[in-house]
Scaffold this motif. Structure first.
Motif, PDB file in Angstrom:
ATOM      1  N   TRP A 209       0.758  -1.154  -0.082  1.00  0.00           N
ATOM      2  CA  TRP A 209       0.030  -0.079   0.159  1.00  0.00           C
ATOM      3  C   TRP A 209       1.012   1.353   0.067  1.00  0.00           C
ATOM      4  O   TRP A 209       0.529   2.191  -0.361  1.00  0.00           O
ATOM      5  N   ALA A 210       1.984   1.266   0.518  1.00  0.00           N
ATOM      6  CA  ALA A 210       3.049   2.386   0.838  1.00  0.00           C
ATOM      7  C   ALA A 210       3.575   2.841  -0.474  1.00  0.00           C
ATOM      8  O   ALA A 210       3.664   1.888  -1.441  1.00  0.00           O
ATOM      9  N   PRO A 211       4.026   4.172  -0.594  1.00  0.00           N
ATOM     10  CA  PRO A 211       5.031   4.564  -1.694  1.00  0.00           C
ATOM     11  C   PRO A 211       6.165   3.649  -1.591  1.00  0.00           C
ATOM     12  O   PRO A 211       6.645   3.367  -0.408  1.00  0.00           O
ATOM     13  N   PHE A 330       0.991   9.097  -5.615  1.00  0.00           N
ATOM     14  CA  PHE A 330       1.549  10.308  -6.424  1.00  0.00           C
ATOM     15  C   PHE A 330       0.578  11.442  -6.132  1.00  0.00           C
ATOM     16  O   PHE A 330       1.008  12.818  -5.896  1.00  0.00           O
ATOM     17  N   VAL A 331      -0.688  11.154  -6.284  1.00  0.00           N
ATOM     18  CA  VAL A 331      -1.728  12.250  -6.265  1.00  0.00           C
ATOM     19  C   VAL A 331      -1.879  12.868  -4.900  1.00  0.00           C
ATOM     20  O   VAL A 331      -1.828  14.130  -4.792  1.00  0.00           O
ATOM     21  N   TYR A 332      -1.865  12.154  -4.030  1.00  0.00           N
ATOM     22  CA  TYR A 332      -1.948  12.425  -2.542  1.00  0.00           C
ATOM     23  C   TYR A 332      -0.651  13.176  -2.117  1.00  0.00           C
ATOM     24  O   TYR A 332      -0.697  14.307  -1.536  1.00  0.00           O
ATOM     25  N   ASP A 333       0.626  12.798  -2.563  1.00  0.00           N
ATOM     26  CA  ASP A 333       1.808  13.556  -2.300  1.00  0.00           C
ATOM     27  C   ASP A 333       1.671  14.890  -2.898  1.00  0.00           C
ATOM     28  O   ASP A 333       1.742  15.931  -2.283  1.00  0.00           O
ATOM     29  N   ARG A 334       1.240  14.903  -4.102  1.00  0.00           N
ATOM     30  CA  ARG A 334       1.183  16.606  -4.726  1.00  0.00           C
ATOM     31  C   ARG A 334      -0.044  17.165  -4.176  1.00  0.00           C
ATOM     32  O   ARG A 334       0.069  18.505  -3.993  1.00  0.00           O
ATOM     33  N   LEU A 357      -3.647  16.813 -11.542  1.00  0.00           N
ATOM     34  CA  LEU A 357      -2.817  15.578 -10.711  1.00  0.00           C
ATOM     35  C   LEU A 357      -3.270  13.921 -11.013  1.00  0.00           C
ATOM     36  O   LEU A 357      -2.057  13.351 -11.230  1.00  0.00           O
ATOM     37  N   ALA A 358      -4.418  13.875 -11.340  1.00  0.00           N
ATOM     38  CA  ALA A 358      -4.870  12.423 -11.625  1.00  0.00           C
ATOM     39  C   ALA A 358      -4.293  12.301 -13.253  1.00  0.00           C
ATOM     40  O   ALA A 358      -3.912  11.126 -13.420  1.00  0.00           O
ATOM     41  N   ARG A 359      -4.335  13.250 -14.045  1.00  0.00           N
ATOM     42  CA  ARG A 359      -3.994  12.889 -15.484  1.00  0.00           C
ATOM     43  C   ARG A 359      -2.588  12.845 -15.400  1.00  0.00           C
ATOM     44  O   ARG A 359      -1.840  11.999 -16.257  1.00  0.00           O
TER      45      ARG A 359
END
Length: 435
Positions: A209-211, A330-334, A357-359
């Motif tokens: 689950w983690a990055p 990625f999205v959560y980080d941004r 961000l999703a794209r």
């Protein structure tokens, strides 16, 4: 008088839960100046729908409680009319994202969001069919009480009704966008057998689950907290904190949203657990106030998960969740880096930022997900038995799963872009009435 939507999406028999949620609606109108639209979104086959219709028929009449029991045909009719009114491009694909053929936790809640707009409701309060309320000294502990106390209020006003405030002063003029709690009982994800069979394998799997760049210590902490909710401690007395709510502390079976759900939808991915948790992260990362309370719901497992077909379906949903995290991490980080830049001058979420961000995430290299599938193949085979048989299934579907994970995030970006016009159109679209 406020108008709210208390919703129960279901694809399984749950007449007792419908009765219990109706009791929560009755509690709401007894204690608050509200009109409750109790919305049962029924995706069950005809026999279960008939049981649900009977449970709905038995709900005591109250002029401040309006019950809507909608099967998928009625839901589709509303959605088609709202989509047509919105003039969105590719309306057929949009309808498929809102009401897909497969199971989608995000899509069923998105339908509730749009129907709530059609009903003129300012907030959505979601419950699940595989959960029940705690009872203490003969009194049922309804989360809606905490939700209606603070939801939609200025944080400065909500602060008078909580037991603790942990919110920076510059957030106090913003409105409370989310009120939530968690659950006690069984793990929210049905992988307890893996933990009992081989804790090391469980750690390897849940750690996916983690990055990828997280340390072993960070992954271990995530594994220890994952899917456990509020543990086993039963309710004794109310506690509520006004704060930026940690996404790990709330669950979608026990949640209410104000405003944010009209700006951004949930990811509509099919057969993917966790696809309905995006707004919890968005509220936190955007710095929107929330209230975390302790009226936890009791989670339980339905018998279907214990069948061979149920086991395979659930493990597939778990795998697809892990693959989705390449994109959502990625999205959560941004989003976390963006912070207040996610909000406009009125303190509302900028949907355009989320869509962008999703794209961007859709262009990520798939190597991390290839590694996830490698680890999962080893783990399932080590567990043996039906887990090893499931590993064979994963091997056959490997490329398809990788492609689906990328397509799911692309579909989410498309839905975010269409969402605000769709909500406005839904607000002008009549909802089929059926008690």
């Amino acid at each position: 008088m406020r108008r709210i939507c208390l919703t129960l999406p279901t694809n399984r028999p749950c007449a007792a839960t419908i009765t219990a949620v109706a009791e929560e609606a009755a509690h709401a109108v007894r204690h608050f100046d509200v009109e409750v639209h109790l919305l049962v979104l029924d995706s069950c086959a005809a026999p279960a729908r008939a049981e649900h219709a009977e449970a709905v028929r038995r709900i005591p009449a109250d002029p401040r409680i309006v019950v809507h029991h909608l099967d998928e045909a009625r839901q589709r009719d509303f959605l088609r009319r709202a989509i047509d009114r919105s003039a969105a491009p590719d309306p057929g694909h949009l309808l498929d994202l809102m009401l897909p053929a497969g199971l989608s936790y995000g899509a069923c809640t998105n339908r509730a969001f749009l129907l709530a707009a059609g009903l003129g409701c300012e907030s959505v309060h979601r419950r699940d069919s595989d959960s029940r309320y705690q009872v203490v000294d003969g009194r049922t502990v309804f989360p809606v009480h905490q939700e209606l106390t603070s939801l939609g209020s200025r944080a400065a006003d909500a602060a008078r009704h909580v037991t603790e405030t942990a919110l920076a002063a510059d957030h106090m003029d913003r409105r409370v966008a989310m009120v939530g709690s968690s659950f006690i009982g069984e793990l929210s994800v049905d992988i307890g057998e893996i933990l009992r069979t081989d804790p090391a394998v469980y750690h390897d799997m849940v750690g996916l689950w983690a990055p990828a760049h997280w340390s072993d210590e960070q992954k271990t902490q995530l594994v220890e907290e994952s899917f456990r909710g509020a543990g086993t401690e039963p309710f004794t007395t109310d506690r509520a904190t006004l704060t930026l709510v940690d996404p790990m502390r709330v669950d979608m079976c026990n949640i209410a949203f104000h405003g944010v759900h009209e700006r951004v939808p949930l990811p509509p991915a099919t057969d993917t657990i966790g696809s309905d948790y995006f707004l919890i992260h968005l509220v936190h990362d955007a710095g929107q106030p929330g209230v975390l309370h302790n009226r936890n719901i009791v989670n339980f497992y339905t018998g279907e998960r214990r069948t061979d077909a149920g086991f395979t379906a659930y493990q597939l949903r778990f795998v697809k969740f892990l693959l989705s995290m390449l994109y959502f991490n990625f999205v959560y980080d941004r989003m976390a880096r963006s912070g207040a830049a996610l909000l406009d001058d009125r303190g509302e979420v900028r949907a355009s930022v989320v869509a962008r961000l999703a794209r961007e995430s859709a262009g990520l290299d798939r190597g991390e997900n290839i590694h996830r599938l490698d680890v999962l193949d080893t783990a399932y085979r080590k567990l043996g038995g039906r887990y090893a048989e499931f590993a064979d299934l994963l091997a056959r579907r490997r490329e398809r799963l990788l492609d689906e994970a990328r397509r799911d995030i692309e579909d989410f970006a498309l839905l975010v872009e269409a969402w605000e016009p769709l909500v406005r159109a839904a607000a002008l679209t009549s909802v089929p009435r059926r008690r």
